[in-house]
Design a protein around this motif. Sequence first.
Motif, mmCIF file in Angstrom:
data_model
loop_
_atom_site.group_PDB
_atom_site.id
_atom_site.type_symbol
_atom_site.label_atom_id
_atom_site.label_comp_id
_atom_site.label_asym_id
_atom_site.label_seq_id
_atom_site.Cartn_x
_atom_site.Cartn_y
_atom_site.Cartn_z
ATOM 1 N N ILE A 1 1.728 6.857 -6.748
ATOM 2 C CA ILE A 1 0.708 7.827 -7.168
ATOM 3 C C ILE A 1 1.243 9.250 -7.043
ATOM 4 C CG2 ILE A 1 -1.513 8.836 -6.509
ATOM 5 C CD1 ILE A 1 -2.464 5.980 -5.885
ATOM 6 N N PHE A 2 1.985 9.521 -5.951
ATOM 7 C CA PHE A 2 2.496 10.864 -5.730
ATOM 8 C C PHE A 2 3.838 11.113 -6.392
ATOM 9 C CE2 PHE A 2 -0.395 10.524 -2.005
ATOM 10 C CZ PHE A 2 -1.263 11.528 -2.391
ATOM 11 N N THR B 1 8.105 -1.612 -2.657
ATOM 12 C CA THR B 1 7.698 -2.769 -3.454
ATOM 13 C C THR B 1 8.659 -3.932 -3.246
ATOM 14 O OG1 THR B 1 6.743 -1.314 -5.123
ATOM 15 C CG2 THR B 1 7.183 -3.560 -5.783
ATOM 16 N N ALA C 1 8.761 4.199 -3.725
ATOM 17 C CA ALA C 1 7.849 3.180 -4.238
ATOM 18 C C ALA C 1 8.618 1.910 -4.588
ATOM 19 C CB ALA C 1 7.105 3.699 -5.467
ATOM 20 N N VAL D 1 0.840 -1.203 0.000
ATOM 21 C CA VAL D 1 0.000 0.000 0.000
ATOM 22 C C VAL D 1 0.875 1.254 0.000
ATOM 23 C CG1 VAL D 1 -1.646 1.335 1.378
ATOM 24 C CG2 VAL D 1 -1.995 -1.110 1.043
ATOM 25 N N VAL D 2 1.961 1.235 0.784
ATOM 26 C CA VAL D 2 2.887 2.372 0.798
ATOM 27 C C VAL D 2 3.487 2.573 -0.593
ATOM 28 C CG1 VAL D 2 5.112 3.170 1.679
ATOM 29 C CG2 VAL D 2 3.403 2.265 3.249
ATOM 30 N N ILE E 1 2.153 1.762 -3.488
ATOM 31 C CA ILE E 1 1.125 2.293 -4.396
ATOM 32 C C ILE E 1 0.916 3.788 -4.148
ATOM 33 C CG2 ILE E 1 -1.342 2.228 -4.942
ATOM 34 C CD1 ILE E 1 -1.218 -0.785 -4.594
ATOM 35 N N VAL E 2 0.820 4.179 -2.883
ATOM 36 C CA VAL E 2 0.618 5.593 -2.559
ATOM 37 C C VAL E 2 1.820 6.416 -3.020
ATOM 38 C CG1 VAL E 2 0.384 7.237 -0.649
ATOM 39 C CG2 VAL E 2 -0.972 5.135 -0.663
ATOM 40 N N ALA E 3 3.028 5.896 -2.786
ATOM 41 C CA ALA E 3 4.227 6.619 -3.215
ATOM 42 C C ALA E 3 4.292 6.728 -4.734
ATOM 43 C CB ALA E 3 5.475 5.914 -2.679
#
Length: 54
Positions: free
Chosen positions: A17-18, A28, A24, A10-11, A13-15
């Motif tokens: 996105i930003f 991963t 990221a 989740v971290v 994916i959020v990273a």
Amino acid sequence: MLGWSVMFFVVAIVAAIFGFGGIAGAATGIAKILFMIFIVLFVLSLVSRAIRRS
């Protein structure tokens, strides 16, 4: 351990996105390693349970 893997995913994916590519990628990688460790431990526990029953 699976919870940690999901959290790092989740971290990542959020990273992503930003636009934080380095964070990221690192998150991963950690999520992949933790997930593989979880799978190995899960299979080992299934095998040990099968051996114990017989």
